[in-house]
Design a protein around this motif. Structure first.
Motif, PDB file in Angstrom:
ATOM      1  N   SER A  67       0.840  -1.193   0.000  1.00  0.00           N
ATOM      2  CA  SER A  67       0.000   0.000   0.000  1.00  0.00           C
ATOM      3  C   SER A  67       0.879   1.248   0.000  1.00  0.00           C
ATOM      4  CB  SER A  67      -0.910   0.014   1.229  1.00  0.00           C
ATOM      5  OG  SER A  67      -0.140   0.147   2.412  1.00  0.00           O
ATOM      6  N   PRO A  68       0.342   2.387  -0.444  1.00  0.00           N
ATOM      7  CA  PRO A  68       1.123   3.638  -0.456  1.00  0.00           C
ATOM      8  C   PRO A  68       1.633   4.043   0.919  1.00  0.00           C
ATOM      9  CG  PRO A  68      -0.861   3.854  -1.798  1.00  0.00           C
ATOM     10  CD  PRO A  68      -0.981   2.562  -1.061  1.00  0.00           C
ATOM     11  N   GLU A  69       0.934   3.580   1.973  1.00  0.00           N
ATOM     12  CA  GLU A  69       1.341   3.949   3.328  1.00  0.00           C
ATOM     13  C   GLU A  69       2.545   3.134   3.812  1.00  0.00           C
ATOM     14  OE1 GLU A  69      -1.814   3.093   2.503  1.00  0.00           O
ATOM     15  OE2 GLU A  69      -2.555   5.166   2.347  1.00  0.00           O
ATOM     16  N   SER A  70       2.830   2.013   3.115  1.00  0.00           N
ATOM     17  CA  SER A  70       3.932   1.155   3.541  1.00  0.00           C
ATOM     18  C   SER A  70       5.275   1.737   3.123  1.00  0.00           C
ATOM     19  CB  SER A  70       3.773  -0.245   2.955  1.00  0.00           C
ATOM     20  OG  SER A  70       2.551  -0.829   3.342  1.00  0.00           O
ATOM     21  N   SER A  71       6.269   1.466   3.914  1.00  0.00           N
ATOM     22  CA  SER A  71       7.620   1.910   3.581  1.00  0.00           C
ATOM     23  C   SER A  71       8.099   1.183   2.323  1.00  0.00           C
ATOM     24  CB  SER A  71       8.579   1.615   4.730  1.00  0.00           C
ATOM     25  OG  SER A  71       9.918   1.789   4.324  1.00  0.00           O
TER      26      SER A  71
END
Length: 294
Positions: A67-71
């Motif tokens: 996901s975009p929130e993951s590093s």
């Protein structure tokens, strides 16, 4: 599409499930439809061997971890064939991968594939295993054939007419860039042999794009449009300064290179009469004219 198992064992397991030949037939229906995710209905979860976290399926894992929130440094896909542990959704017992829970005996998936660790209660998809693909697919084995050159299963309707391209399905969709080989979305094969998501093709057509995004060949019969362009060009004479202007074109449909008269509307291939062409270079006549059309 998911999983991998031997063809014979996969077929045998599915038949025994469909007819409820397990010791306790009621366990086939216990919890049916009450568990799972948006991707599959199943009565178990998997423990990801890569991060040791629990998810309902590989898609749930990949969506969460990518996901975009993951590093970016922690993003990854699950090595689905390496899954070793599953958790029964009814009794929460963690165990080795198998179709029936060792504790409560419930069937964790009406369709089960041992090597790919794949469970699915919706057998209406007519899942089948393709040995050559190495994964299970949907639609019924009798309706598909595997093309060794393309490296994928195609509908029997395409057996004699599809154009082979080596590893045609082993790449990303040229529109959305999702990997096609094991996608859950419908895939279409263009006349040129290249593949893409059917939904992406429909979106292209909505924007009046009728050429393959990979090789630029026409994706359908364009003869009616070519005739309209004939009339458009005939009714649009070029100014005198362009009357003798010649340019070189490449036809995207037949691959022919031709020297044709320049026109602002389009350039027609003299070999196949297609207007799906591109100008490769200007002619040598009239230096000032050449400057004007750059």
């Amino acid at each position: 599409m998911e999983g991998v198992c031997e063809t014979k064992s996969c077929t045998t397991e599915l038949k025994s499930v469909e007819f409820g030949n397990h010791e306790n037939g009621s366990l086939m229906e216990t919890g049916l439809g009450n568990y799972g995710c948006s991707h599959y209905r199943r009565r178990c979860k998997i423990r990801a061997p890569c991060c040791n976290e629990v998810f309902y399926c590989r898609h749930c894992h990949n969506e969460s971890k990518n996901s975009p929130e993951s590093s970016p440094l922690k993003q990854h896909d699950i090595p689905r064939h390496e899954v070793e542990k599953v958790i029964c959704s009814l009794c929460d017992t963690e165990q080795d991968v198998q179709q029936y829970c060792i504790n409560c005996g419930v069937c964790m998936g009406k369709y089960f594939c041992g090597k790919c660790k794949f469970f699915d209660d919706d057998v209406s998809k007519n899942q089948y295993h393709c040995v050559e693909c190495g994964i299970c697919r949907t639609g019924g084995k009798e309706n598909f054939f595997h093309c060794n050159k393309c490296g994928c299963c195609y509908s029997n309707l395409m057996r004699e007419v599809h154009r082979c391209i080596e590893k045609a399905m082993h790449h990303d969709c040229p529109i959305c860039f999702e990997f096609l080989f094991d996608t859950m979305k419908d895939v279409t094969v263009l006349p040129c042999g290249h593949t893409m998501h059917l939904g992406c093709l429909r979106e292209m057509e909505e924007h009046y794009r009728y050429s393959c995004p990979v090789c630029s060949k026409s994706i359908c019969d364009m003869s009616k449009l070519w005739r309209k362009l004939d009339k458009e060009i005939a009714s649009t004479p070029m100014p005198a300064v362009y009357q003798n202007k010649m340019v070189w074109i490449l036809c995207n449909d037949c691959g022919a290179t031709s020297n044709v008269q320049f026109h602002i509307v389009a350039h027609k291939c003299p070999s196949c009469e297609s207007y799906n062409t591109r100008q490769t270079r200007g002619g040598a006549v009239g230096g000032s004219c050449s400057e004007m059309v750059r």
